[in-house]
Design a protein around this motif. Structure first.
Motif, mmCIF file in Angstrom:
data_model
loop_
_atom_site.group_PDB
_atom_site.id
_atom_site.type_symbol
_atom_site.label_atom_id
_atom_site.label_comp_id
_atom_site.label_asym_id
_atom_site.label_seq_id
_atom_site.Cartn_x
_atom_site.Cartn_y
_atom_site.Cartn_z
ATOM 1 N N LEU A 179 18.180 -69.411 -5.815
ATOM 2 C CA LEU A 179 18.095 -69.867 -4.377
ATOM 3 C C LEU A 179 17.789 -70.999 -4.693
ATOM 4 N N SER A 180 18.348 -71.342 -3.135
ATOM 5 C CA SER A 180 18.360 -73.250 -2.733
ATOM 6 C C SER A 180 17.841 -72.333 -0.741
ATOM 7 N N LEU A 181 16.467 -72.619 -0.639
ATOM 8 C CA LEU A 181 15.854 -72.632 0.478
ATOM 9 C C LEU A 181 16.111 -74.234 1.283
ATOM 10 N N THR A 182 16.609 -73.910 2.589
ATOM 11 C CA THR A 182 16.933 -75.229 3.427
ATOM 12 C C THR A 182 16.448 -75.087 4.680
ATOM 13 N N ALA A 183 15.756 -75.753 5.085
ATOM 14 C CA ALA A 183 14.675 -75.970 6.697
ATOM 15 C C ALA A 183 15.583 -75.052 7.586
ATOM 16 N N TRP A 184 16.753 -75.645 7.623
ATOM 17 C CA TRP A 184 17.581 -74.721 8.863
ATOM 18 C C TRP A 184 16.907 -74.758 10.513
ATOM 19 N N LEU A 185 15.431 -75.314 10.559
ATOM 20 C CA LEU A 185 15.415 -75.359 11.854
ATOM 21 C C LEU A 185 14.661 -76.921 11.036
ATOM 22 N N PRO A 186 15.466 -78.051 12.064
ATOM 23 C CA PRO A 186 14.646 -79.208 12.127
ATOM 24 C C PRO A 186 12.944 -79.385 12.412
ATOM 25 N N GLY A 187 12.434 -80.504 11.641
ATOM 26 C CA GLY A 187 10.685 -80.898 12.353
ATOM 27 C C GLY A 187 10.114 -81.454 11.380
ATOM 28 N N ARG A 188 8.892 -80.384 11.859
ATOM 29 C CA ARG A 188 7.538 -81.922 10.439
ATOM 30 C C ARG A 188 7.716 -80.718 9.189
ATOM 31 N N VAL A 189 7.055 -80.293 8.345
ATOM 32 C CA VAL A 189 6.509 -79.170 8.012
ATOM 33 C C VAL A 189 4.952 -79.637 8.127
ATOM 34 N N THR A 190 4.455 -78.676 8.886
ATOM 35 C CA THR A 190 3.174 -78.242 8.941
ATOM 36 C C THR A 190 2.010 -77.871 7.804
ATOM 37 N N ARG A 191 2.589 -76.606 7.502
ATOM 38 C CA ARG A 191 2.002 -76.176 6.062
ATOM 39 C C ARG A 191 2.974 -75.921 5.053
ATOM 40 N N VAL A 192 2.321 -76.652 3.173
ATOM 41 C CA VAL A 192 2.840 -76.061 2.184
ATOM 42 C C VAL A 192 2.004 -74.636 1.321
ATOM 43 N N THR A 193 3.410 -73.809 1.184
ATOM 44 C CA THR A 193 2.845 -72.855 0.446
ATOM 45 C C THR A 193 3.389 -72.486 -0.734
ATOM 46 N N ASP A 194 2.908 -71.905 -1.709
ATOM 47 C CA ASP A 194 3.626 -71.539 -3.142
ATOM 48 C C ASP A 194 4.634 -71.254 -3.334
ATOM 49 N N ARG A 195 5.606 -71.099 -2.051
ATOM 50 C CA ARG A 195 6.963 -70.116 -2.291
ATOM 51 C C ARG A 195 7.622 -71.050 -1.230
ATOM 52 N N GLY A 196 7.032 -72.146 -0.292
ATOM 53 C CA GLY A 196 7.828 -72.614 0.932
ATOM 54 C C GLY A 196 6.881 -73.608 1.372
ATOM 55 N N CYS A 197 7.680 -73.344 2.869
ATOM 56 C CA CYS A 197 6.622 -74.407 3.665
ATOM 57 C C CYS A 197 6.658 -73.189 4.874
ATOM 58 N N LEU A 198 5.697 -73.865 6.383
ATOM 59 C CA LEU A 198 6.323 -74.248 7.195
ATOM 60 C C LEU A 198 6.914 -74.641 8.236
#
Length: 939
Positions: free
Chosen positions: A797-816
């Protein structure tokens, strides 16, 4: 845990009991609350000259934006407080004693697993059906699906619990353990609270219990009960069925938002709504010495009960209901069936749109005659299908089968219980049919009668009744603390007798006189009714008036020539024959308006503007590919995961070597954690004749556990192959690429093992074969180049951002991801997430189209042009079902020909030729999710 008894200030400890009878004698009032899937019903019982009741209902607040069941309860109590003039609330908590039932989570969904489909799996299925479960999936070791396919199926389901059976006591343990491994690999979680653990009821081979526990206990909540099939000649279903009810209360209902607070408000055990209905029906059938059939039609499911002189059997028809499941009624009964029950002209297209809009707004109530009649027709169809299910299941599910029954050839059961052609079921043997649920309880009595007649088509004679105001759940939970009062209120306030039905069998010609009823009441009033074929008529008697009647029929057949109608009942004459002509008018006046209407529950604002924070996370831990504050576009890959199902293998080493299980460690040459290869000697012993017996591993893997019965559990070793593999068949076999077809031993889509033969041929000199380089799936057989392409059996599984913008936080499974912009919430959507340019002119490849309404032509044009998404006000549901477009669709208004809201249209019109993010996900139960249109400020 301690509770404060409402209205008293007394503390109730967990093991304490309440003298509820004394409590209500002191207070002279109490409330009973039922939290349904769509509405919360509160009954206030007050002791005045006698017991009287007052009723109020409000939408259940289990969904967004509330997500707290106590809000709906307080809303209903506050409204009741104003109307009756009695203090029911102390702030936002009840001030009077309260009892409660609940079905706020909808039906109980379960997955059943067993070893052999026609043995333990069938018993497990009957346990689940008899407990009133919705069976989402059935797994068996012999169902011909690979372990990987079973795991993939499980991951698509959202059950409330799992039932694991399999194996006779004293038999092999590997089967149940293997099924437990499938559950673990699927990583299932509760649908309402994903962070919690899902309950599993284990009812299989008792010898495998410890090993099943070892596999599941860290990731699931495990409940062990006696084996449902302890031997081939014994069946024991009841312990597992009881466990399902208990687990439902503890792990499913308690997950409804706000439940923990609400539980402290009630003064006795909170019961599931169907269980409470069953309690009062069992009690009444015993007291009446009668056999009752009761139908309780709800928003998500329809429950059917047979109560026979104190004994009760219940089934639930999965996904047959009046709101959340209303489209399933169409699927199961057929739109034609519902259309025949409508007493006015309406096209199939419009009828389906009306039903679809009820599905989209499950808490709404009809606001005109048309909507009310449609709901009546759907109710008749749902009841008919549910009672069919009930009789089918009742045939062999109610009790554990005897040794004789279990010994019969299963094929001999095929076709048993089928009714004669044209007849859905036979009600002979039942004394009374009772209808319950909102549509039956709230309809005028004549309408409720027609709903039941159209649904059940009773023949000859039977009594009909309804639950007066959907009171049965309330009386059932009351019977826990005051059985006598509950039964008294059942007869005086709950049960409303509609009348005695006389319904001749057979058919006749339209317009012919087919039935005459004559007689006198005990007050001397003469009765005479003549009916033509197709008539339905009710003869009303006063509450203290009984009648003796003579029945004469022509062409039709009625086995009763005389009938005594008791006081308090009415006479219902149905001369439509059987099967019935569904053309009788429901009796609504042309200007009829429902007394209670509700368009829909207040929802979140349709349009919101401001900061947007979108979580983008994998379902399982993986590799995160972005960093804090990084700018991402819609197609930036933010995280990636690879996961494969590593199968457990059970090696019967001691059995093969002929030694006791306790001698395994003496002859076993490996340790826990060691890697072994296929054909490697992993155990050996010397016999008395000095012969060396060896055990060679049949598989590659890692030694994971040694079971007490001498079985070695080896876990398949993950192959670190992330790329496609290819086999040059033409070169190996020395043939032209186009000619390899004759030598191929597999086909595209086949799952293959490492070293499995994919192609080969024999010559006079030597045999040549082509083997798979990995475990995987045959992706392509290429005749141009003569190769077979193998895709590894990995979940990637490759997960894309979908919504363009800025990464506000990184988690162990992805980001916000953060951005600013506008979010428009739609009514319904189909499809996934996409990002593209918004157009409102000519359909273009890859575009997202905006339309006021979608016509059949629009759907076809967008499909042919390769449009990826459509935003519109509405479309006809029939067009969608027939064309089945493969693009994402978001409707802002619903089904039909309803134009887009002008404000929404203006916002979208200003965004033409800009990129938008579309999320067409729609979920209307267990945590509502509506589709979204996101208009990002920064693109």
């Amino acid at each position: 845990m301690t509770n404060v008894i409402p209205g008293t200030g007394d503390v109730l400890h967990e093991n304490d009991t309440i003298d509820f009878q004394s409590l209500i004698r002191e207070k002279k009032c109490f409330c009973v609350i039922d939290i349904g899937s769509t509405t919360t019903k509160v009954l206030l019982f007050r002791k005045e000259d006698d017991w009287r009741f007052y009723r109020e209902e409000k939408p259940t607040t289990v969904e967004k934006p509330y997500e707290d069941v106590t809000i709906g309860v307080v809303n209903a109590l506050r409204e009741l407080e104003k109307r009756v003039g009695v203090t029911l609330l102390d702030g936002d908590t009840p001030a009077v004693p309260c009892l409660s039932t609940s079905s706020a989570g909808g039906g109980l969904a379960i997955v059943v697993a067993g070893l052999v489909g026609e043995v333990t799996t069938r018993s497990a299925e009957r346990v689940a059906l008899g407990a009133g479960c919705i069976i989402q999936g059935i797994l068996a070791l012999d169902d011909r699906r690979t372990p990987y396919k079973k795991v993939e199926l499980l991951k698509t389901l959202r059950p409330d619990m799992l039932l694991l059976a399999g194996g006779f006591d004293g038999g092999a343990v590997n089967g149940p353990v293997f099924l437990a491994e499938l559950f673990r690999q699927a990583g299932l979680r509760p649908k309402l609270t994903r962070q919690d653990r899902l309950p599993v009821i284990y009812a299989g081979n008792e010898g495998a219990s410890d090993y099943v526990k070892e596999v599941l206990e860290n990731e699931f909540v495990l409940y062990e009960v006696p084996n449902i099939r302890p031997s081939s000649k014994k069946e024991n279903l009841e312990p597992a069925r009881n466990a399902i009810h208990e687990v439902f209360m503890e792990h499913v209902m308690s997950r409804a938002p706000g439940y923990d607070t609400y539980r402290e408000w009630v003064s006795a055990t909170l019961l599931p709504t169907p269980a409470a209905v069953g309690k009062i029906l069992a009690l009444a059938s015993k007291d009446m010495n009668a056999r009752l059939l009761a139908v309780d039609i709800g928003g998500a499911t329809t429950d059917v009960f047979t109560a026979d002189r104190g004994r009760l059997f219940r089934t639930v028809s999965a996904n047959l209901g009046m709101s959340y499941s209303i489209l399933n009624v169409v699927d199961q009964a057929g739109l034609d069936t519902i259309h025949r029950l409508i007493d006015f002209d309406i096209s199939h297209e419009e009828l389906l749109d009306c039903i679809g809009n009820k599905y989209l707004q499950p808490t709404s109530l009809p606001f005109d005659r048309k909507g009310t009649v449609i709901e009546c027709a759907v109710a008749s169809a749902a009841i008919r299908e549910a009672v069919k299910d009930h009789f089918r299941v009742l045939e062999g599910v109610a009790l554990s089968r005897t040794e004789e029954e279990l010994g019969w050839n299963i094929l001999k059961h095929k076709g048993r219980g089928r009714s004669p052609k044209g007849r859905a079921f036979d009600l002979d043997g039942y004394d009374l049919v009772i209808g319950s649920g909102g549509r039956l309880s709230h309809s005028p009595r004549e309408i409720a009668t027609m709903i039941l007649l159209n649904a059940l088509e009773p023949t000859h004679r039977i009594d009909l009744a309804v639950d007066s105001v959907f009171m049965f759940p309330h009386l059932g939970v009351l019977s826990q603390v005051d059985e006598k009062l509950a039964l008294d209120l059942f007869y005086r306030l709950g049960l409303v007798r509609l009348g005695t039905v006389i319904a001749p069998d057979k058919t006749a010609r339209p317009g012919k006189k087919v039935m005459t009823v004559t007689g006198h009441t005990d007050r001397g009033r003469e009765l005479k009714e003549s009916l033509q074929y197709g008539d339905v008529r009710t003869v009303h008697l006063t509450p203290d008036e009984s009648a003796e009647l003579t029945i004469t029929t022509r062409k039709l057949k009625c086995k009763y020539k005389h009938a005594a109608i008791p006081a308090g009942s009415h006479l219902i004459l149905d001369a439509r024959g059987r099967p019935a002509e569904h053309s009788a008018n429901y009796g609504f006046a042309a200007d009829y308006l429902p007394s209670v209407t509700r368009r829909h529950l207040e929802s979140e604002p349709r349009v919101t503007t401001g900061d947007i924070i979108e979580p983008r996370e994998l379902a399982v831990p993986g590799e995160v590919l972005v960093t804090q504050d990084e700018r991402v576009t819609s197609d930036t890959i933010v995280a990636r995961s690879h996961r494969s199902f590593l199968r457990p293998f059970f090696l019967h080493v001691t059995e093969s070597l002929g030694i006791p299980a306790e001698d395994l460690r003496r002859v076993f040459t490996k340790s826990i954690g060691d890697t072994i290869t296929a054909k490697e000697v992993i155990a050996q012993r010397t016999t008395r004749l000095l012969e060396v017996k060896r055990y060679r591993s049949p598989v590659n893997g890692v030694v994971e556990r040694i079971l007490p019965n001498g079985v070695v559990l080896v876990r398949e070793k993950e192959e670190h192959v992330m790329e496609l593999g290819s086999v040059d068949v033409a070169h190996i076999l020395d043939v032209e690429p186009k000619n390899i077809t004759a030598y191929i031993k597999c086909k595209e889509g086949d799952e293959v093992e490492k070293n499995q033969i994919l192609a080969g041929h024999l010559t006079s000199r030597q045999g040549k074969v082509c083997r798979s380089p990995m475990r995987g799936t045959v992706k392509d057989i290429n005749l141009e180049h003569g190769i077979i392409v193998i895709e590894p059996l990995l979940e990637e599984l490759s997960l894309t951002a979908w919504l363009p913008g800025r990464v506000t936080r990184v988690t162990d499974r992805g980001c916000l991801i953060g951005n600013a912009g506008t979010i428009i919430t739609g009514a319904w959507g189909s499809g996934g997430q996409l990002y593209g340019i918004l157009h409102d002119t000519i359909p273009e490849q890859g575009a997202i189209m905006m339309l006021n309404t979608i016509t059949r032509t629009d759907l076809a044009s967008c499909r042919d042009a390769g449009v990826t998404g459509i935003i519109a006000g509405s479309m006809h549901l029939k067009d969608f079902q027939e064309i089945q477009p493969d693009c994402a669709i978001v409707l802002t208004e619903g089904f039909g020909a309803r134009p887009m809201n002008s404000d929404v249209m203006s916002i979208l019109a200003a965004y033409q030729e800009k990129a938008v993010a579309l999320d067409a996900s729609t979920q209307l139960r267990a945590g509502v999710v509506r589709p979204r249109i996101i208009l990002p400020e920064r693109q």
